[in-house]
Write an enzyme that holds these catalytic residues in place. Sequence first.
Site, PDB file in Angstrom:
ATOM      1  N   HIS A  63      -3.892  -5.789   1.522  1.00 32.50           N
ATOM      2  CA  HIS A  63      -3.811  -6.054   2.953  1.00 32.50           C
ATOM      3  C   HIS A  63      -4.502  -7.393   3.170  1.00 32.50           C
ATOM      4  O   HIS A  63      -4.768  -8.122   2.244  1.00 32.50           O
ATOM      5  CB  HIS A  63      -4.548  -4.958   3.739  1.00 32.50           C
ATOM      6  CG  HIS A  63      -3.977  -3.589   3.579  1.00 32.50           C
ATOM      7  ND1 HIS A  63      -2.755  -3.245   4.075  1.00 32.50           N
ATOM      8  CD2 HIS A  63      -4.467  -2.478   2.972  1.00 32.50           C
ATOM      9  CE1 HIS A  63      -2.521  -1.959   3.790  1.00 32.50           C
ATOM     10  NE2 HIS A  63      -3.534  -1.479   3.116  1.00 32.50           N
ATOM     11  N   ARG A 113     -12.682   6.056  -2.192  1.00 34.25           N
ATOM     12  CA  ARG A 113     -11.560   5.148  -1.966  1.00 34.25           C
ATOM     13  C   ARG A 113     -11.937   3.792  -2.535  1.00 34.25           C
ATOM     14  O   ARG A 113     -13.110   3.458  -2.648  1.00 34.25           O
ATOM     15  CB  ARG A 113     -11.305   4.994  -0.460  1.00 34.25           C
ATOM     16  CG  ARG A 113     -10.557   6.136   0.169  1.00 34.25           C
ATOM     17  CD  ARG A 113     -10.390   5.903   1.657  1.00 34.25           C
ATOM     18  NE  ARG A 113      -9.324   4.964   1.977  1.00 34.25           N
ATOM     19  CZ  ARG A 113      -8.045   5.322   2.090  1.00 34.25           C
ATOM     20  NH1 ARG A 113      -7.692   6.574   1.900  1.00 34.25           N
ATOM     21  NH2 ARG A 113      -7.135   4.436   2.397  1.00 34.25           N
ATOM     22  N   CYS A 133       0.816  -1.222   0.000  1.00 33.84           N
ATOM     23  CA  CYS A 133       0.000   0.000   0.000  1.00 33.84           C
ATOM     24  C   CYS A 133       0.854   1.279   0.000  1.00 33.84           C
ATOM     25  O   CYS A 133       1.474   1.594  -1.001  1.00 33.84           O
ATOM     26  CB  CYS A 133      -0.957  -0.046   1.191  1.00 33.84           C
ATOM     27  SG  CYS A 133      -2.380   1.032   0.996  1.00 33.84           S
TER      28      CYS A 133
END
Lengths: 442, 284
Positions: free
Chosen positions: B233, B137, B100
């Site tokens: 993740h 997002r 990320c």
Amino acid sequence: MNLLLILLGKLLSAFSRLLNLGSGSTWPGHIALSINPNFIKQILKHNPKLKIILIAGTNGKTTTAKLIRTILKKNNYRVFQNEGGANLLNGIASSMLLHSNVLCTLNYDYTIFEIDENTLPLILKEIADPNFIILLNLFRDQLDRYGEINTIASKWREALKKLNSATTLILNADDPQITYLGLHLKGATVKYFGINPANGINKAQHASDSTYCPNCGRKLAYDSAYFSHLGNWHCDNCGLKHPQKTFTSSPIYPLFGDYNKYNTNAAVLLAKEIGFSNEKIISSLKDFKPAFGRQEILNVYGKKIQIFLSKNPTSLNESLKTIVRLNAKNLLLVLNDRIPDGRDVSWIWDADTEEYISKFKNILISGDRAFDMALRLKYSSKAQNSNVKSQNYSSKFKIIENLEEAVFDALIATLKDEILYILPTYSAMLDVRKILTGKKIL
Amino acid sequence: MIHNTKYNLVIGWLYPELMSTYGDRGNIIVLQKRCEWRGIKVEIKLLDLEFKINELKMCDLIFMGGAQDQQQKIVAYDLLKKREALKEMIEDGIPGLYICGAYQFLGKYYREADGKIIKGLNILDLYTENPGPDEPRLIGNIAISPCHPELVSGSHTKGDSDLRQNDNEQALVGFENHGGRTYLGKSVKPLGKVIKGYGNNGDLPAIPDGKSWQAGDETEGAVYKNSFGTYLHGPILPKNPQFTDLLIKIALEKKYNKNIVPNPLDDSLEKCAKKSILQKMKIK
């Protein structure tokens, strides 16, 4: 018009309960707000004597609210509250709608609203001068929904600037972000609470979030850290430090765990601000029963079950720590990833399961993401134990995805004089209660 | 079973205190355990702010996770000073996993929502842009089909009727949560192709007011030499043990300069976990 909205809302809510569509705790308010966006403001204007208590923070809202409600009710005040989980604007509007009479009058002395982290700035636009605001803490929770805690803190900061002297802010001194919110406020009165733990450690735990100074961004120093980033902190760079005058000593602690000391001290500080004596506070709280799912004890088939809501790294750590102290043997972990839980389950890797997992006799894992939790435990054997056999997880824990089966399996494994400890996420907690209480065994 | 007991690895964890917000330390836990279960000695080097460059140089494998914006800025300041050392290691083929924010930071730049440009380390040929505060997002479960030949066992049998089945066992699964959209240059390869989810620059449905973000290129992550960048993740490694083992294998081979195959481990639980999330995502 508000009269019509109230009648409509009450009717809809009654229908909803009659048809078993749920308790109708959010959508009557949703309808009222979409027809009249000023509904909350107008009803409150009509009820100027009603005292308002707002509670926000990641962990502890429900327990703190129940402590305050109990003190007020035991002393014959009339209190109403929004339903647990209904902590957005629509839930608050619903609660007002359902508790007012047809003349738009709220026949109560106090109302307590639990407020969602993102909703606090919005509600302060509707309720400009609440009597009290308690801000408990900010932990990492549901990053997919809330975003990062720095973002929330800065939004809170903006919203709190507008408060006037009618409001008393009750803030957690041990949480640097929360303390910082109380500095340089012109309007509101600020009071701080904290805890005096028996065994503070000197380093913040892994699940720590704001170990950086909210003022200058440098790393904070801790004289002692209690759990996560809570503790006696100071900044060597800009000089910001833990407030000195802090309330840390409730005359009574009706619940286990350091985190409940925070909830109790917050509630008791508020009660003292209202004017209750220590004697009154003790007599009000001595028979305190925990809120549902928060250390709540149920008896099923002659066996004792205790539920500890565990919804983020800090609350899972604290639940495990507390039940290990209680010498727990039987553990059921339930991990869901529905909207109220947060869709992202990666947080379980920020919890320190390594510390506790060897203490249990029976561990059962269930929920939508049971296998994720199982992997977390598989990889939780102590680091020095490099024996290949430690990979053999099957002897240590059992996975049953179906929750109902898991609950009954865990009950069977629990001996008569033992307690089954259930650690669920939020939606899992609701399901567990339904399974245990919905069968008319209570 | 023969264990790889004669080996040891030093794993460098860049900024564990600052860059560890999304459960990414699970990757370190899994790397360490899977080495230890094979008898490979592991040392985890915590490379926090103001670490020494020679500590980094001792590492056989590098890991760096993501974090909140404020913390990333503090890290950027520190890491830019050590860029040359890190670049040298990456160019030399020292394996690394960058998640990320760390992945974005390896690129040329990050353009923030307000248009401000944050300089990257400029080691990987990629850049990242946040399309603005009104664009959503990219959040949700994600599954990708890996491109790296060693993550595609049996890639030579492409065309087989069981290919679909194979593909799923090889899929990498995780959870993404990022505002920036990353675009790859010519000298890097994607880590995988998106099966479901957004990936590097995800394709979002058109937004009602007519302004829609450009269609994504369906890539996820980036691979350059032995460095892997990704938005996954979850954390990524626990449910994707083949990827964990590839990182361990590359690190061992690089260090001992010979072919080394890590001993197989019992991954039945990991496979169940992957299967379960793929089913939830309705990927058959």
